[in-house]
Design a protein around this motif. Structure first.
Motif, PDB file in Angstrom:
ATOM      1  N   ASP A 166      -0.820 -12.002  -3.369  1.00 31.95           N
ATOM      2  CA  ASP A 166       0.465 -11.470  -3.802  1.00 31.95           C
ATOM      3  C   ASP A 166       1.640 -12.375  -3.428  1.00 31.95           C
ATOM      4  OD1 ASP A 166      -0.429  -9.302  -5.258  1.00 31.95           O
ATOM      5  OD2 ASP A 166      -0.518  -7.992  -3.509  1.00 31.95           O
TER       6      ASP A 166
ATOM      7  N   LEU B 131      10.528  -5.868  -7.901  1.00 32.72           N
ATOM      8  CA  LEU B 131      10.245  -4.781  -6.962  1.00 32.72           C
ATOM      9  C   LEU B 131       9.595  -5.325  -5.690  1.00 32.72           C
ATOM     10  CD1 LEU B 131      10.081  -1.765  -6.273  1.00 32.72           C
ATOM     11  CD2 LEU B 131       7.948  -1.661  -7.579  1.00 32.72           C
ATOM     12  N   ALA B 132       8.619  -6.202  -5.846  1.00 34.27           N
ATOM     13  CA  ALA B 132       7.943  -6.765  -4.674  1.00 34.27           C
ATOM     14  C   ALA B 132       8.943  -7.514  -3.799  1.00 34.27           C
ATOM     15  CB  ALA B 132       6.817  -7.704  -5.124  1.00 34.27           C
TER      16      ALA B 132
ATOM     17  N   HIS C  62      11.296  -5.560  -1.504  1.00 34.58           N
ATOM     18  CA  HIS C  62      10.661  -4.974  -0.308  1.00 34.58           C
ATOM     19  C   HIS C  62       9.684  -5.979   0.268  1.00 34.58           C
ATOM     20  CE1 HIS C  62      12.345  -1.072  -1.452  1.00 34.58           C
ATOM     21  NE2 HIS C  62      12.067  -1.435  -2.676  1.00 34.58           N
TER      22      HIS C  62
ATOM     23  N   ASN D  90       8.669  -6.786   3.095  1.00 37.21           N
ATOM     24  CA  ASN D  90       7.789  -6.442   4.210  1.00 37.21           C
ATOM     25  C   ASN D  90       6.853  -5.274   3.915  1.00 37.21           C
ATOM     26  OD1 ASN D  90       9.136  -8.396   5.782  1.00 37.21           O
ATOM     27  ND2 ASN D  90      10.819  -6.929   6.048  1.00 37.21           N
ATOM     28  N   ALA D  91       6.882  -4.826   2.658  1.00 39.50           N
ATOM     29  CA  ALA D  91       6.083  -3.643   2.335  1.00 39.50           C
ATOM     30  C   ALA D  91       4.658  -4.029   1.956  1.00 39.50           C
ATOM     31  CB  ALA D  91       6.739  -2.886   1.185  1.00 39.50           C
ATOM     32  N   SER D  92       3.716  -3.099   2.195  1.00 39.98           N
ATOM     33  CA  SER D  92       2.371  -3.230   1.623  1.00 39.98           C
ATOM     34  C   SER D  92       2.244  -2.157   0.561  1.00 39.98           C
ATOM     35  CB  SER D  92       1.306  -2.994   2.687  1.00 39.98           C
ATOM     36  OG  SER D  92       1.368  -3.995   3.654  1.00 39.98           O
ATOM     37  N   TRP D  93       1.440  -2.416  -0.421  1.00 43.03           N
ATOM     38  CA  TRP D  93       1.313  -1.480  -1.548  1.00 43.03           C
ATOM     39  C   TRP D  93      -0.143  -1.085  -1.708  1.00 43.03           C
ATOM     40  CZ3 TRP D  93       6.014   0.022  -3.147  1.00 43.03           C
ATOM     41  CH2 TRP D  93       7.093  -0.835  -2.875  1.00 43.03           C
TER      42      TRP D  93
ATOM     43  N   ARG E 219       6.246  -4.182 -13.711  1.00 43.75           N
ATOM     44  CA  ARG E 219       6.929  -4.275 -12.419  1.00 43.75           C
ATOM     45  C   ARG E 219       6.056  -3.882 -11.233  1.00 43.75           C
ATOM     46  NH1 ARG E 219      12.110  -0.710 -13.893  1.00 43.75           N
ATOM     47  NH2 ARG E 219      10.511   0.498 -14.960  1.00 43.75           N
TER      48      ARG E 219
ATOM     49  N   PRO F 100       4.152  -3.699  -7.961  1.00 42.07           N
ATOM     50  CA  PRO F 100       4.501  -4.584  -6.845  1.00 42.07           C
ATOM     51  C   PRO F 100       3.351  -5.387  -6.260  1.00 42.07           C
ATOM     52  CG  PRO F 100       4.405  -2.322  -6.099  1.00 42.07           C
ATOM     53  CD  PRO F 100       4.157  -2.278  -7.575  1.00 42.07           C
ATOM     54  N   SER F 101       2.134  -5.225  -6.735  1.00 43.17           N
ATOM     55  CA  SER F 101       1.039  -6.102  -6.307  1.00 43.17           C
ATOM     56  C   SER F 101       0.084  -6.228  -7.482  1.00 43.17           C
ATOM     57  CB  SER F 101       0.309  -5.551  -5.080  1.00 43.17           C
ATOM     58  OG  SER F 101      -0.574  -4.513  -5.460  1.00 43.17           O
ATOM     59  N   LEU F 102      -0.703  -7.295  -7.474  1.00 40.89           N
ATOM     60  CA  LEU F 102      -1.632  -7.503  -8.595  1.00 40.89           C
ATOM     61  C   LEU F 102      -2.710  -6.433  -8.612  1.00 40.89           C
ATOM     62  CD1 LEU F 102      -2.102 -11.381  -8.708  1.00 40.89           C
ATOM     63  CD2 LEU F 102      -0.585  -9.956 -10.085  1.00 40.89           C
TER      64      LEU F 102
ATOM     65  N   ARG G 257      -2.383  -3.287  -7.688  1.00 44.17           N
ATOM     66  CA  ARG G 257      -1.823  -2.063  -8.277  1.00 44.17           C
ATOM     67  C   ARG G 257      -1.570  -2.250  -9.766  1.00 44.17           C
ATOM     68  NH1 ARG G 257      -3.430   1.802  -5.018  1.00 44.17           N
ATOM     69  NH2 ARG G 257      -3.076   1.116  -2.881  1.00 44.17           N
TER      70      ARG G 257
ATOM     71  N   VAL H 288      -0.805   4.778   1.180  1.00 41.84           N
ATOM     72  CA  VAL H 288      -0.405   3.436   1.627  1.00 41.84           C
ATOM     73  C   VAL H 288       1.124   3.352   1.717  1.00 41.84           C
ATOM     74  CG1 VAL H 288      -0.396   0.986   1.010  1.00 41.84           C
ATOM     75  CG2 VAL H 288      -2.496   2.323   0.735  1.00 41.84           C
ATOM     76  N   MET H 289       1.813   3.893   0.724  1.00 40.88           N
ATOM     77  CA  MET H 289       3.273   3.841   0.755  1.00 40.88           C
ATOM     78  C   MET H 289       3.846   4.640   1.923  1.00 40.88           C
ATOM     79  SD  MET H 289       4.440   3.997  -3.266  1.00 40.88           S
ATOM     80  CE  MET H 289       6.177   3.662  -2.937  1.00 40.88           C
TER      81      MET H 289
ATOM     82  N   GLY I 180       4.034   2.835   4.995  1.00 44.56           N
ATOM     83  CA  GLY I 180       4.821   1.608   4.900  1.00 44.56           C
ATOM     84  C   GLY I 180       6.231   1.739   5.440  1.00 44.56           C
ATOM     85  N   THR I 181       7.200   1.214   4.709  1.00 47.39           N
ATOM     86  CA  THR I 181       8.586   1.183   5.172  1.00 47.39           C
ATOM     87  C   THR I 181       9.291   2.505   4.867  1.00 47.39           C
ATOM     88  OG1 THR I 181       9.469   0.362   3.069  1.00 47.39           O
ATOM     89  CG2 THR I 181       8.645  -1.286   4.617  1.00 47.39           C
TER      90      THR I 181
ATOM     91  N   GLN J  43       9.850   2.926   1.239  1.00 47.85           N
ATOM     92  CA  GLN J  43       8.669   3.365   0.492  1.00 47.85           C
ATOM     93  C   GLN J  43       8.472   4.869   0.631  1.00 47.85           C
ATOM     94  OE1 GLN J  43       6.019   0.277   2.295  1.00 47.85           O
ATOM     95  NE2 GLN J  43       5.248   0.048   0.219  1.00 47.85           N
TER      96      GLN J  43
END
Lengths: 260, 312, 260, 312
Positions: free
Chosen positions: C67, C251-252, C255, C257-260, D55, D57-59, D61, D168-169, D172-173, D176
């Motif tokens: 990522d 979006l990434a 944030h 420092n976030a994990s998704w 959009r 936020p990770s590949l 997802r 997971v969210m 997180g922060t 999130q």
């Protein structure tokens, strides 16, 4: 957040979002004169947004600046009318690309300017002196925006069969969004209570008169409105604002420590 | 022949030719070509910079950029008007642009790839344009000369704004400095080519000089631009991407390396990175706007008829 | 950066960018079957990108992850072919919204898949065993992509007058971008020298045969190419990639420092 | 009458009705309406989630989301096929959708406003859909029942994926977690309304029950959903936005507050926030795709003619 700051952000978000939308025509207008006119409208709106954000930043204190407010707030924090974030074409999901429709642009600019000439006029008497000064400046600008969009509304409505149909369709599409102007919100009520804001609902009959007069000249039919009332000013937006902000804020957010 | 003599005398005396004056057909044609090409450049030039309006990283820079692009539209308008005084219509000129017959400045066939490109276009592209255009303020054709006075004034303002934006970026983060250097690397050589082919290969220039349309040769302008720009680059702290660039005490000028004229001509002849995109964007805007222009005409006609009816 | 990492990023960027583009059809295709087919192509490409980025991250070490490589690199660091970042319509500046054209989508998928069946086939013998394994998996997928796009190329070319004209126009628009496949680059040369990469120029006659055969069946004319040769694989992109990445990465990056 | 008796007997014996079997016209109509509405929901339901594919936020997802939306397209296809066995064509069903005559699940008339909406749609919307759909796996009409078996299996998988993404969210922060809570606040009540009006106001249900199309009442399903979801919300650490939500020892169920049925009916009747956008997006996709579908038909006809010529 103070009532005044909240209210200033509402006005500023309106201006920045519509300014961003109008600038999309730059280089793509139906005539060079229109490229210039819409750039001018956009420039005025960005200018208004800057003054309003600066004033909001002063109210908020801390590390607030015009750019932190414009670039580092997310969708639910934006308080603009939903009308202003819509793309320049009729209803489609945010990520479905479609063409720019000048009729939609003109109708939106008209509906909003007709409101804002009334709002800025009243806000010249705001208890917040800075806001009153911004209102006096903005009033001059928005009078031009109203004239420009009204002239084109009449031209398109009274022009060809095609232009009449297109601008009527744009009007039918957008008019329901104006319901948001008249529904109360705690944000506005608080600003009215302190004498900073204006009671927009009280402006409706004046707005109706402005609109009806122009529609008559444009030979357009005012559509009945009803149904869903949008709530952008309360932070509940359409799917379009996310895309608009992601484009607008991306570069600034990628370099949070940079000055430009 | 008498008309020709009077025309020549006026030119020799550095006087101005005005629209109602007689002029040789070749003079008229040359001017129409040059002025409309200049107008097209302003209009097409709105696109590469317009590309960054939505993404400008601060509201101040966004406003400056919108104002700049708006000015370019305004320049296009004056210049089309100046060309119209020579008996050609805007529609004819736009047709020539859209069909690919008319040219526009080739520099706009390169993409704007990072935000610093906007500043570099102001500093270098507008800088080069001003060098080319200042002599045109004394051009023999009055309407063109007067349009250029206004254009040059605004362009100088844009150039200063572009340079100032770059100064701020160079004082910023490493990433910002890298953006500026990247943009300078991509634009430097293209800007030198903006002055046109070397004098030895530029036969049109002679007649242009004779007619007081062109006043200074391509190579002289290019040298002037380089001499003015090198110190600015030093202040800014960017490296101009030319290892041969160095002060020549004897000439009292900077020496510089070989321009890639092959690439220049490729782009002029339609094979640059963005030629197709720029043109098709303009054509699309024009076609998509047809219903709007037709509506305005139809409304104006109706208004006129109503007025005539009332008068009758 | 090692030659292998560089080369893996080229392959990965190709996959992620075209995957992102194909996914734009989701919900907007000409038939549900096509929505599903293009989602499937997109899914395969995103899957390939993940494996390739993971492998590149291993090569690079440090804090590299799939990522970070996909979401935190900027335009000039991307090494994909320019062809793959273009929008689904003919030449227009990046910010000029326009409609999705299925002909453009099909032609691009065809031109790229025809190359990649050859590339993945050879890469099964890559000296990098992980890459060889990815190639074996990807080859199966890209064969389906080639079949899907070739079938549609033939249908559109041999279909109606309108579809023939549209797909021919798309071909004329896109074919010049394939010149980038055949021009050498130091990134590719280095990977070929170590036995990790494949010499793409050597695949041209096979590719020509695949293309000519399909075009003949589709009754389409292969346009002559020439002029500007794009250089996306060297990091010099069109104006379109910036918009694509800003939407994809926004979006990434907001944030970090976030994990998704 | 004999046919009717045989049909009733089959239903009473919990047997399956198959396409070739005789069935009462009202049964056929009810099924066509319900199955096509269900198919439309899958297709329209691709839009709110599709809104976030570009959009993600990770590949990982992104891949999960594409696969999910693709599955929904697949569900739409099985369901259209199941409805076609009842003698209606896909084109007829699409016409009904595009003209606004046919409905689809009203939940898709709400916007997806942040990335957590994707997870919440998986957890709550798919969760509610599964509650509604599991009984349909035992529906009296064979093709529908069999389609639902496959749909429910995949939907359960989606639901687990959605819940996992939210877990997971929530780990997180702060931002999130705020996204998840915001999404839950917006979707909770709409999900409760997905089970339809209270039993007292739902007269259609009786006939549906009789025919073995509907097996459990709206209110019972809703209660079952709430009872299953409250503990999941606790594990997740989100607050369900209902102050009246609390365990009722006596009933052995959770009590809950008043659903805003007025808002529900407004949205069902076309006045939700996204009704117009969803429909016009589908119509546009269909219209824009016409030339593609026509080309495929034309090519198929030509192929056939060629084959016939060769055969002759």
């Amino acid at each position: 957040m103070s009532a005044t700051a909240n209210y200033l952000l509402h006005l500023a978000d309106n201006a920045v979002v519509l300014g961003q939308r109008n600038a999309e025509w730059c280089g793509h207008g139906p005539a060079i004169e229109e490229d210039i006119a819409l750039a001018n409208v956009s420039l005025d709106l960005i200018g208004q947004a800057r003054l309003l954000y600066q004033q909001a930043a002063t109210e908020l204190g801390g590390d607030a600046t015009e750019d932190r407010l414009a670039y580092f707030r997310d969708v639910p924090e934006f308080r603009n009318y939903t009308l202003l974030e819509l793309p320049h074409h009729s209803a489609l999901v945010g990520y479905a690309k479609s063409d720019l429709d000048y009729g939609t642009t003109i109708v939106r600019n008209f509906l909003y300017s007709a409101l804002m000439v009334l709002v800025w006029e009243r806000l010249q008497q705001s208890k917040d002196e800075q806001l009153a000064a911004i209102a006096a400046k903005s009033l001059k600008e928005v009078r031009y925006h109203l004239r420009h969009s009204r002239d084109w509304l009449v031209r398109l409505g009274d022009g060809t069969d095609e232009s009449h149909a297109r601008v009527q369709a744009a009007l039918d599409h957008l008019m329901p969004y104006t319901q948001e102007f008249w529904t109360g919100s705690s944000m506005e009520a608080a600003a009215v209570a302190t004498g900073v804001g204006v009671d927009v609902a009280a402006l409706k009959s004046d707005w109706d008169a402005l609109v009806d007069d122009a529609l008559q000249e444009a030979t357009l039919v005012r559509p009945a409105v009803g149904g869903y009332v949008t709530q952008g000013k309360n932070g509940l937006h359409s799917e379009h604002l996310g895309f608009l902000l992601s484009e607008m804020q991306g570069l600034a957010r990628a370099h949070p420590n940079a000055s430009w | 022949a008498e008309l020709m003599a009077r025309f020549d005398a006026r030119i020799d005396a550095d006087g101005r030719i005005e629209p109602q004056d007689w002029m040789p057909e070749a003079y008229r044609k040359t001017l129409v070509r040059q002025i409309s090409q200049h107008a097209h450049s302003e209009i097409v030039g709105m696109l590469p910079e317009g590309n960054w309006i939505s993404r400008a990283p601060s509201l101040k820079r966004k406003a400056i950029l919108i104002a700049k692009v708006q000015d370019e539209g305004g320049h296009g308008l004056y210049l089309y008007s100046a060309a119209e005084t020579l008996g050609t219509s805007r529609d004819q000129m736009l047709d020539a642009l859209h069909s690919g017959k008319a040219k526009y400045s080739s520099i706009f066939n390169y993409p704007t790839l990072n935000w610093a490109d906007v500043g570099v276009i102001g500093w270098l592209v507008d800088g080069a344009a001003i060098m080319n255009q200042v002599p045109l303020c004394r051009c023999s054709y009055g309407p063109y000369a007067r349009a250029m006075v206004r254009v040059c004034k605004e362009e100088s303002f844009h150039q200063r704004q572009g340079y100032e934006a770059l100064l701020v970026m160079m004082k910023g983060t490493d990433e910002q400095r890298a953006m500026v250097q990247d943009a300078v690397n991509r634009y430097w050589w293209k800007c030198l080519a903006m002055f046109g082919p070397p004098d030895a290969d530029s036969p049109n220039s002679v007649q242009g000089m004779r007619w007081g349309i062109k006043r200074i040769s391509n190579d002289d302008l290019r040298q002037k631009f380089i001499d003015a720009t090198v110190p600015q680059a030093k202040v800014l702290g960017v490296t101009l991407p030319d290892p041969d660039l160095k002060w020549n005490e004897e000439r009292g000028h900077y020496d510089y390396g070989q321009i890639d004229w092959d690439e220049f001509w490729q782009t002029v002849n339609g094979n640059g990175p963005c030629n197709k995109e720029r043109l098709s964007t303009r054509v699309k805007a024009h076609n998509d706007g047809q219903w709007v222009r037709e509506a305005a005409l139809a409304h104006a006609r109706k208004q006129q008829q109503r007025a005539m009816k009332e008068a009758a």
